[in-house]
Design a protein around this motif. Structure first.
Motif, short mmCIF file in Angstrom:
data_model
loop_
_atom_site.label_atom_id
_atom_site.label_comp_id
_atom_site.label_asym_id
_atom_site.label_seq_id
_atom_site.Cartn_x
_atom_site.Cartn_y
_atom_site.Cartn_z
N GLU A 107 25.39 2.08 12.89
CA GLU A 107 26.06 2.19 13.93
C GLU A 107 26.23 4.57 13.84
O GLU A 107 25.94 4.59 14.81
CB GLU A 107 26.80 1.35 14.58
CG GLU A 107 26.44 0.66 15.06
CD GLU A 107 27.53 -0.61 15.17
OE1 GLU A 107 28.97 -0.25 15.16
OE2 GLU A 107 26.97 -1.78 15.94
N GLN A 108 27.15 4.08 13.04
CA GLN A 108 27.09 5.40 12.02
C GLN A 108 26.50 6.46 11.93
O GLN A 108 26.98 7.89 12.48
CB GLN A 108 28.09 5.21 11.44
CG GLN A 108 28.59 6.30 9.90
CD GLN A 108 30.35 6.94 10.97
OE1 GLN A 108 31.06 4.78 11.23
NE2 GLN A 108 30.83 7.80 11.19
N LEU A 109 25.43 6.26 11.50
CA LEU A 109 24.53 7.15 11.43
C LEU A 109 23.60 7.49 12.90
O LEU A 109 23.90 8.92 13.12
CB LEU A 109 23.02 6.69 10.41
CG LEU A 109 22.05 8.00 10.23
CD1 LEU A 109 22.13 9.43 10.03
CD2 LEU A 109 21.18 6.98 9.33
N VAL A 110 23.82 6.81 13.96
CA VAL A 110 23.15 6.93 15.28
C VAL A 110 24.55 7.90 16.15
O VAL A 110 23.99 8.97 16.48
CB VAL A 110 23.04 5.71 16.02
CG1 VAL A 110 23.28 5.89 17.30
CG2 VAL A 110 21.85 4.97 15.07
N LEU A 111 25.68 7.68 15.72
CA LEU A 111 26.77 8.47 16.11
C LEU A 111 26.82 9.89 16.03
O LEU A 111 27.30 11.19 16.03
CB LEU A 111 28.50 7.74 15.88
CG LEU A 111 28.54 6.37 16.40
CD1 LEU A 111 29.80 5.46 16.01
CD2 LEU A 111 28.73 6.88 18.58
N LYS A 112 26.53 9.88 14.58
CA LYS A 112 26.45 11.25 13.25
C LYS A 112 25.26 12.07 14.31
O LYS A 112 25.29 13.60 14.50
CB LYS A 112 26.57 11.04 12.19
CG LYS A 112 25.72 12.19 11.44
CD LYS A 112 25.65 12.38 9.61
CE LYS A 112 25.70 13.35 9.42
NZ LYS A 112 25.60 14.50 9.73
N LYS A 139 36.25 1.86 17.98
CA LYS A 139 36.76 3.20 17.79
C LYS A 139 36.37 3.88 16.31
O LYS A 139 36.61 4.94 16.38
CB LYS A 139 38.30 2.89 18.19
CG LYS A 139 38.84 3.60 18.22
CD LYS A 139 40.63 3.58 18.16
CE LYS A 139 41.16 5.17 18.29
NZ LYS A 139 42.54 4.87 18.83
N GLU A 140 36.80 3.45 15.20
CA GLU A 140 36.41 3.94 14.26
C GLU A 140 35.77 3.96 13.26
O GLU A 140 35.97 4.92 13.19
CB GLU A 140 36.65 2.47 12.43
CG GLU A 140 37.86 1.40 12.70
CD GLU A 140 37.40 0.32 13.77
OE1 GLU A 140 36.49 -0.40 13.69
OE2 GLU A 140 38.34 0.30 15.08
N ARG A 141 34.36 3.41 13.57
CA ARG A 141 33.08 5.02 14.11
C ARG A 141 32.71 5.55 14.95
O ARG A 141 32.62 7.19 14.49
CB ARG A 141 32.34 3.95 14.00
CG ARG A 141 31.71 2.43 12.71
CD ARG A 141 30.67 1.49 12.80
NE ARG A 141 30.35 0.40 12.60
CZ ARG A 141 31.06 -0.68 12.56
NH1 ARG A 141 31.06 -0.75 14.45
NH2 ARG A 141 31.09 -1.38 11.94
N MET A 142 33.41 5.62 15.78
CA MET A 142 33.53 6.32 17.06
C MET A 142 34.52 7.87 16.43
O MET A 142 34.10 9.14 15.44
CB MET A 142 34.11 6.83 18.62
CG MET A 142 32.89 5.34 19.26
SD MET A 142 31.95 6.66 20.24
CE MET A 142 33.08 6.95 21.90
N ALA A 143 35.48 7.95 15.75
CA ALA A 143 36.21 8.45 15.35
C ALA A 143 35.78 9.13 14.40
O ALA A 143 35.98 10.33 13.47
CB ALA A 143 38.15 7.69 14.95
N LEU A 155 39.23 8.14 21.92
CA LEU A 155 38.14 7.89 22.16
C LEU A 155 38.10 6.15 22.25
O LEU A 155 36.78 5.47 22.21
CB LEU A 155 37.06 7.62 20.79
CG LEU A 155 37.43 9.20 20.21
CD1 LEU A 155 36.25 9.45 18.89
CD2 LEU A 155 36.12 9.61 21.08
N GLN A 156 39.13 5.26 22.11
CA GLN A 156 39.58 4.11 22.73
C GLN A 156 38.81 4.13 23.66
O GLN A 156 38.87 4.26 24.81
CB GLN A 156 40.79 3.86 22.77
CG GLN A 156 41.49 2.92 23.10
CD GLN A 156 41.23 1.62 21.59
OE1 GLN A 156 41.56 2.55 20.59
NE2 GLN A 156 41.01 0.19 21.47
N ASP A 157 37.72 2.92 23.44
CA ASP A 157 36.81 2.09 24.62
C ASP A 157 36.51 3.08 25.07
O ASP A 157 35.66 2.63 26.43
CB ASP A 157 38.01 1.40 25.59
CG ASP A 157 38.75 0.49 25.06
OD1 ASP A 157 39.01 -0.17 23.76
OD2 ASP A 157 39.96 -0.15 25.41
#
Length: 185
Positions: A107-112, A139-143, A155-157
């Motif tokens: 998920e982190q890689l996708v967001l990056k 939220k942690e991954r988005m942040a 970035l909450q919700d």
């Protein structure tokens, strides 16, 4: 709708409804009239023009296909005369995550990748909005992804689509608004 965060600064534009009707014939492109003008164009190096397409995936398949099979080929023809290569960025095919060890890492890689591709496509972005809000990752991954891209915001919700819009247009580079298109269904 419940759970949808309002996006300030978004102006509703006329709805673009894809049709299966053929587009009108292309207008002819004016050819340079002198040898000097011809040599100037042919001596310029080719440039790439990436365009990021943002939407939720499930409710915008037809619109994305219309861009891919009708709009972008026509635009490529026009840009070719100026030695520009159009590179539509449509992440529907996914992001290569085989090397990621966990779901969190994937998920982190996708967001990056999403944020990197938006940055690479500047100043061109097309946003298609419909009935869905989209994937809301933790939220942690988005942040973490936003921080790595140099973006700070609430970035909450928020869905990935909302992040794309805020990162790509509304907050990080508001001057990009004039080159970005929002289409609402």
């Amino acid at each position: 709708q419940p759970g949808i965060a309002p996006m300030s600064g978004v102006t509703e534009l006329p709805v673009a409804t894809p049709t299966r009707e053929p587009l009108p014939p292309q207008r002819s492109v004016t050819k340079p009239k002198t040898t000097k003008a011809i040599n100037k164009v042919s001596s310029q190096p080719w440039q790439v023009r990436p365009v990021f397409v943002s939407s939720t995936f499930r409710d915008m398949q037809a619109e994305r296909d219309y861009l891919r099979f009708v709009v972008f080929p026509r635009l490529e023809e026009e840009l070719r005369n100026a030695r520009l290569h159009l590179e539509p960025i449509d992440l529907r095919q996914g992001v290569e995550t085989a090397d990621a060890a966990s779901d969190e890492a994937r998920e982190q890689l996708v967001l990056k990748v999403v944020l990197d591709e938006i940055e690479r496509s500047r100043p061109f972005m097309i946003v298609l909005l419909g009935d869905r809000y989209g994937w809301v990752p933790p939220k942690e991954r988005m942040a973490a992804a936003a921080e790595e891209a140099g973006f700070a915001g609430d970035l909450q919700d928020k869905s990935v689509t909302a992040l794309e819009i805020e990162f790509g247009i509304l907050r990080k580079h508001p001057q990009q608004r004039r080159r970005s298109f929002f289409y609402f269904r």
